[in-house]
Design a protein around this motif. Sequence first.
Motif, mmCIF file in Angstrom:
data_model
loop_
_atom_site.group_PDB
_atom_site.id
_atom_site.type_symbol
_atom_site.label_atom_id
_atom_site.label_comp_id
_atom_site.label_asym_id
_atom_site.label_seq_id
_atom_site.Cartn_x
_atom_site.Cartn_y
_atom_site.Cartn_z
ATOM 1 N N GLU A 4 0.831 -1.196 0.000
ATOM 2 C CA GLU A 4 0.000 0.000 0.000
ATOM 3 C C GLU A 4 0.868 1.250 0.000
ATOM 4 O O GLU A 4 2.000 1.245 0.506
ATOM 5 C CB GLU A 4 -0.909 0.035 1.229
ATOM 6 N N SER A 5 0.300 2.306 -0.522
ATOM 7 C CA SER A 5 0.968 3.598 -0.458
ATOM 8 C C SER A 5 0.862 4.130 0.963
ATOM 9 O O SER A 5 0.099 3.630 1.792
ATOM 10 C CB SER A 5 0.300 4.574 -1.425
ATOM 11 N N GLU A 6 1.642 5.135 1.209
ATOM 12 C CA GLU A 6 1.617 5.742 2.527
ATOM 13 C C GLU A 6 0.293 6.467 2.733
ATOM 14 O O GLU A 6 -0.215 7.133 1.834
ATOM 15 C CB GLU A 6 2.776 6.728 2.659
ATOM 16 N N GLY A 7 -0.283 6.313 3.915
ATOM 17 C CA GLY A 7 -1.505 7.024 4.238
ATOM 18 C C GLY A 7 -1.154 8.438 4.633
ATOM 19 O O GLY A 7 -0.379 9.104 3.975
ATOM 20 N N GLY A 8 -1.730 8.888 5.723
ATOM 21 C CA GLY A 8 -1.375 10.212 6.172
ATOM 22 C C GLY A 8 -2.400 10.826 7.076
ATOM 23 O O GLY A 8 -3.393 10.195 7.468
ATOM 24 N N SER A 19 -3.226 3.754 -2.761
ATOM 25 C CA SER A 19 -2.992 2.814 -3.846
ATOM 26 C C SER A 19 -2.362 1.549 -3.281
ATOM 27 O O SER A 19 -1.794 1.558 -2.190
ATOM 28 C CB SER A 19 -2.088 3.421 -4.929
ATOM 29 N N CYS A 20 -2.498 0.489 -4.025
ATOM 30 C CA CYS A 20 -1.951 -0.798 -3.609
ATOM 31 C C CYS A 20 -1.419 -1.496 -4.849
ATOM 32 O O CYS A 20 -2.183 -1.779 -5.779
ATOM 33 C CB CYS A 20 -3.031 -1.627 -2.935
ATOM 34 N N ARG A 65 -18.888 8.404 -0.803
ATOM 35 C CA ARG A 65 -17.713 9.203 -0.457
ATOM 36 C C ARG A 65 -16.418 8.582 -0.979
ATOM 37 O O ARG A 65 -15.489 9.301 -1.335
ATOM 38 C CB ARG A 65 -17.612 9.368 1.064
ATOM 39 N N PHE A 66 -16.368 7.265 -0.982
ATOM 40 C CA PHE A 66 -15.160 6.554 -1.418
ATOM 41 C C PHE A 66 -15.411 5.923 -2.784
ATOM 42 O O PHE A 66 -16.531 5.509 -3.097
ATOM 43 C CB PHE A 66 -14.800 5.446 -0.433
ATOM 44 N N THR A 67 -14.346 5.832 -3.570
ATOM 45 C CA THR A 67 -14.417 5.177 -4.866
ATOM 46 C C THR A 67 -13.236 4.234 -5.032
ATOM 47 O O THR A 67 -12.083 4.647 -4.877
ATOM 48 C CB THR A 67 -14.396 6.204 -6.011
ATOM 49 N N TYR A 78 -6.887 1.273 -6.386
ATOM 50 C CA TYR A 78 -6.915 2.575 -5.723
ATOM 51 C C TYR A 78 -8.142 2.705 -4.836
ATOM 52 O O TYR A 78 -9.170 2.060 -5.063
ATOM 53 C CB TYR A 78 -6.948 3.696 -6.767
ATOM 54 N N LEU A 79 -8.033 3.567 -3.852
ATOM 55 C CA LEU A 79 -9.184 3.940 -3.040
ATOM 56 C C LEU A 79 -9.155 5.456 -2.901
ATOM 57 O O LEU A 79 -8.303 5.997 -2.200
ATOM 58 C CB LEU A 79 -9.154 3.274 -1.663
ATOM 59 N N GLN A 80 -10.062 6.107 -3.606
ATOM 60 C CA GLN A 80 -10.200 7.554 -3.500
ATOM 61 C C GLN A 80 -11.178 7.852 -2.372
ATOM 62 O O GLN A 80 -12.329 7.406 -2.422
ATOM 63 C CB GLN A 80 -10.709 8.132 -4.820
#
Length: 116
Positions: A4-8, A19-20, A65-67, A78-80
Motif C-alpha cells: 500500500e501507499s503511505e496514508g497520512g 494505492s496498492c 464518499r469513497f471510490t 486505488y481507493l479515492q
Amino acid sequence: QLVESEGGLVQAVGSLRLSCAASVRTFSNYAMGWFRRAPGKEREFVAVISRSAGATYYSDSVKGRFTISRDNAKNTVYLQMNSLKPVDTAVYYCHARFSYSGATYWGQGTQVTVSS
C-alpha cells in the motif's frame, strides 16, 4: 505481495487517495478490496472491485464518499476517499482474492488519520 501507499493525516472533509501495488503474474485474476481497522474495533469491509472493474461494492459507511478503482495494466488498485470524517481514522488494508482457488492475501496496512 501487496504494497500500500503511505496514508497520512488529513483534515475532516478533505480527500486522500490510497494505492496498492500487487506483485502477481496476472492481476486481472484477482478481485481486489480494501478493509480497515479503527482503534479498538474489528477489521471491517470498505470496498471491493471485480476482476474487470465491472462491479464495485461499498460498505454503507463509505458509499457515496469513497471510490475504488483498478488499473490492470499497472497491477494497482486505488481507493479515492473524499469528504473524510474522523470516524474514517483507521489502518487501511489492501486485500486480494484469487478467483480460481479463493486464496486471499493482505497488504501490511497503512494508517489514515482524519482530524476534526
